[in-house]
Write a protein that holds these residues in place. Sequence first.
Motif, PDB file in Angstrom:
ATOM      1  N   VAL A  64       0.859  -1.345  -0.220  1.00 22.04           N
ATOM      2  CA  VAL A  64       0.104  -0.028   0.140  1.00 22.04           C
ATOM      3  C   VAL A  64       0.618   1.197   0.139  1.00 22.04           C
ATOM      4  CG1 VAL A  64      -1.689   1.454   1.390  1.00 22.04           C
ATOM      5  CG2 VAL A  64      -2.023  -1.067   0.945  1.00 22.04           C
ATOM      6  N   LEU A  65       1.779   1.255   0.708  1.00 24.61           N
ATOM      7  CA  LEU A  65       2.598   2.343   0.987  1.00 24.61           C
ATOM      8  C   LEU A  65       3.566   2.524  -0.042  1.00 24.61           C
ATOM      9  CD1 LEU A  65       3.609   2.587   4.678  1.00 24.61           C
ATOM     10  CD2 LEU A  65       1.898   3.718   3.772  1.00 24.61           C
ATOM     11  N   GLY A  66       4.150   1.646  -0.769  1.00 22.76           N
ATOM     12  CA  GLY A  66       4.966   1.636  -1.716  1.00 22.76           C
ATOM     13  C   GLY A  66       4.464   2.107  -2.948  1.00 22.76           C
ATOM     14  N   GLU A  67       3.054   1.713  -3.200  1.00 19.53           N
ATOM     15  CA  GLU A  67       2.336   1.894  -4.448  1.00 19.53           C
ATOM     16  C   GLU A  67       2.055   3.472  -4.602  1.00 19.53           C
ATOM     17  OE1 GLU A  67       1.298   0.073  -7.500  1.00 19.53           O
ATOM     18  OE2 GLU A  67       3.126  -0.792  -6.432  1.00 19.53           O
ATOM     19  N   VAL A  68       1.738   3.784  -3.369  1.00 20.89           N
ATOM     20  CA  VAL A  68       1.195   5.659  -3.525  1.00 20.89           C
ATOM     21  C   VAL A  68       2.862   6.182  -3.834  1.00 20.89           C
ATOM     22  CG1 VAL A  68       0.866   7.352  -2.293  1.00 20.89           C
ATOM     23  CG2 VAL A  68      -0.568   5.206  -1.687  1.00 20.89           C
ATOM     24  N   ARG A  69       3.872   5.801  -3.254  1.00 25.25           N
ATOM     25  CA  ARG A  69       5.132   6.406  -3.612  1.00 25.25           C
ATOM     26  C   ARG A  69       5.450   6.350  -4.939  1.00 25.25           C
ATOM     27  NH1 ARG A  69      10.700   4.477  -0.845  1.00 25.25           N
ATOM     28  NH2 ARG A  69      10.342   2.859  -2.380  1.00 25.25           N
ATOM     29  N   ARG A  70       5.071   5.106  -5.655  1.00 27.95           N
ATOM     30  CA  ARG A  70       5.325   5.113  -7.006  1.00 27.95           C
ATOM     31  C   ARG A  70       4.372   5.633  -7.889  1.00 27.95           C
ATOM     32  NH1 ARG A  70       7.557   0.096  -4.858  1.00 27.95           N
ATOM     33  NH2 ARG A  70       5.599  -0.815  -4.656  1.00 27.95           N
ATOM     34  N   LEU A  71       3.210   6.088  -7.521  1.00 27.83           N
ATOM     35  CA  LEU A  71       2.191   6.801  -8.205  1.00 27.83           C
ATOM     36  C   LEU A  71       2.452   8.138  -8.174  1.00 27.83           C
ATOM     37  CD1 LEU A  71      -0.768   4.415  -7.384  1.00 27.83           C
ATOM     38  CD2 LEU A  71       0.092   5.241  -9.852  1.00 27.83           C
ATOM     39  N   ARG A  72       3.013   8.810  -7.064  1.00 27.77           N
ATOM     40  CA  ARG A  72       3.162  10.219  -6.808  1.00 27.77           C
ATOM     41  C   ARG A  72       4.146  10.753  -8.053  1.00 27.77           C
ATOM     42  NH1 ARG A  72       5.664  11.579  -2.484  1.00 27.77           N
ATOM     43  NH2 ARG A  72       4.601  13.429  -1.631  1.00 27.77           N
ATOM     44  N   ASP A  73       3.832  12.026  -8.573  1.00 23.83           N
ATOM     45  CA  ASP A  73       4.401  12.208  -9.803  1.00 23.83           C
ATOM     46  C   ASP A  73       5.580  13.310  -9.118  1.00 23.83           C
ATOM     47  OD1 ASP A  73       5.466  12.624 -12.388  1.00 23.83           O
ATOM     48  OD2 ASP A  73       3.744  13.935 -12.997  1.00 23.83           O
ATOM     49  N   ASP A  74       6.784  12.635  -8.667  1.00 29.68           N
ATOM     50  CA  ASP A  74       7.957  13.271  -8.120  1.00 29.68           C
ATOM     51  C   ASP A  74       9.209  12.582  -8.612  1.00 29.68           C
ATOM     52  OD1 ASP A  74       8.096  11.208  -6.293  1.00 29.68           O
ATOM     53  OD2 ASP A  74       7.132  12.534  -4.739  1.00 29.68           O
ATOM     54  N   LYS A  75      10.406  13.099  -8.224  1.00 27.55           N
ATOM     55  CA  LYS A  75      11.635  12.372  -8.571  1.00 27.55           C
ATOM     56  C   LYS A  75      11.424  11.107  -8.365  1.00 27.55           C
ATOM     57  CE  LYS A  75      14.467  14.164  -4.817  1.00 27.55           C
ATOM     58  NZ  LYS A  75      15.326  15.083  -4.391  1.00 27.55           N
ATOM     59  N   GLU A  76      10.802  10.869  -7.264  1.00 26.83           N
ATOM     60  CA  GLU A  76      10.983   9.074  -6.632  1.00 26.83           C
ATOM     61  C   GLU A  76       9.791   8.429  -7.375  1.00 26.83           C
ATOM     62  OE1 GLU A  76      10.766   9.154  -2.326  1.00 26.83           O
ATOM     63  OE2 GLU A  76      12.699   9.969  -2.278  1.00 26.83           O
ATOM     64  N   GLY A  77       8.862   9.068  -7.999  1.00 25.68           N
ATOM     65  CA  GLY A  77       7.662   8.270  -8.693  1.00 25.68           C
ATOM     66  C   GLY A  77       8.018   7.733 -10.066  1.00 25.68           C
ATOM     67  N   TYR A  78       7.193   7.108 -10.550  1.00 25.94           N
ATOM     68  CA  TYR A  78       7.039   6.488 -11.740  1.00 25.94           C
ATOM     69  C   TYR A  78       6.757   7.500 -12.894  1.00 25.94           C
ATOM     70  CZ  TYR A  78       8.546   1.900 -10.121  1.00 25.94           C
ATOM     71  OH  TYR A  78       9.120   0.886  -9.355  1.00 25.94           O
ATOM     72  N   GLY A  79       6.008   8.555 -12.435  1.00 24.55           N
ATOM     73  CA  GLY A  79       5.452   9.634 -13.444  1.00 24.55           C
ATOM     74  C   GLY A  79       6.584  10.227 -14.431  1.00 24.55           C
ATOM     75  N   PRO A  80       6.151  11.483 -15.095  1.00 24.25           N
ATOM     76  CA  PRO A  80       6.929  12.193 -15.871  1.00 24.25           C
ATOM     77  C   PRO A  80       8.116  12.977 -15.191  1.00 24.25           C
ATOM     78  CG  PRO A  80       4.631  12.451 -16.731  1.00 24.25           C
ATOM     79  CD  PRO A  80       4.529  11.569 -15.301  1.00 24.25           C
ATOM     80  N   LEU A  81       7.811  13.198 -14.021  1.00 28.13           N
ATOM     81  CA  LEU A  81       8.681  13.970 -13.138  1.00 28.13           C
ATOM     82  C   LEU A  81       9.715  13.032 -12.555  1.00 28.13           C
ATOM     83  CD1 LEU A  81       6.428  16.620 -11.351  1.00 28.13           C
ATOM     84  CD2 LEU A  81       8.108  16.729 -13.429  1.00 28.13           C
ATOM     85  N   GLY A  82       9.588  11.462 -12.594  1.00 28.34           N
ATOM     86  CA  GLY A  82      10.536  10.783 -12.113  1.00 28.34           C
ATOM     87  C   GLY A  82      11.022   9.856 -13.078  1.00 28.34           C
ATOM     88  N   LEU A  83      10.790   8.400 -13.035  1.00 26.88           N
ATOM     89  CA  LEU A  83      11.166   7.414 -14.046  1.00 26.88           C
ATOM     90  C   LEU A  83      10.618   7.503 -15.239  1.00 26.88           C
ATOM     91  CD1 LEU A  83      11.695   4.749 -11.354  1.00 26.88           C
ATOM     92  CD2 LEU A  83      13.684   6.147 -12.476  1.00 26.88           C
ATOM     93  N   GLY A  84       9.307   7.984 -15.397  1.00 25.21           N
ATOM     94  CA  GLY A  84       8.747   8.092 -16.729  1.00 25.21           C
ATOM     95  C   GLY A  84       7.962   6.725 -17.101  1.00 25.21           C
TER      96      GLY A  84
END
Length: 253
Positions: A204-224
């Motif tokens: 639960v906690l790890g998935e939110v971290r991955r979905l947040r769009d910041d440098k630690e996440g998987y979004g455009p601002l992170g891993l893309g």
Amino acid sequence: MILTPQNIDHLNTISPWLAVNDVHGEQALHADVAILAGHAVLPGLLGAFSRLAATDIPLLLSGGIGHSTELLKSALHTVQVNSDASSEAQLLADAAVQLCGIRADQLIIEDQSRNCGENAAFSRRALLTRELAAQRIIVIQDPLMQRRTTETFRHEWQRQGQQADFISWPVFVPQLVLQDGQPLIAGAASQQGLWAMDRYVSMVLGEVRRLRDDKEGYGPLGLGFIGHVDVPHAVEHAWQRLMAEPELAALVR
């Protein structure tokens, strides 16, 4: 690990958002194909197989050897699936046929992917190879990974210039309840084959971290790996409160 009632409330705020569900109740399933990404949550797997066995929808099983493979083998052993397969996709195929009566010719096997991104990329290629024009696609995954997986598939199709409607189906939406003072995972048809509680909290906690769009996440601002995802304020607040507790934050991988 001790979960307070407030911890449970926060986790229950997050989990329905992660397990985004576009299939409600027993409504009929309509799709060109269903794609099930390898995982080890037994009630979700068996629930999906049982519903799909009553349809003619092709089922693509995606998964090679990855983080969940040994967990999946252990889960299938408890329900006496007879398989010597090494890949998650073939293990799942054996379970679908043996336990739920799915026809072998209804199945498409993609047994090379090792992570969520490859699930999406290799599944798309498998559909192209079979010239299966899929415009409406059901995506099935571990409920806690459901939102990220659906976003990954959507991102892969868009990246390749393809259009499709993705229907997110976690099969069930987990919630925590207190039973005799102890937290219990509810929502599934059976308690057999669910997450261990520390794994549940970690995911639960790890998935939110991955979905947040910041440098630690998987979004455009992170891993893309995915497109931008808006995290609701209530989910962000609950996640921040849980991450402020060192014992819980240490579970995040």
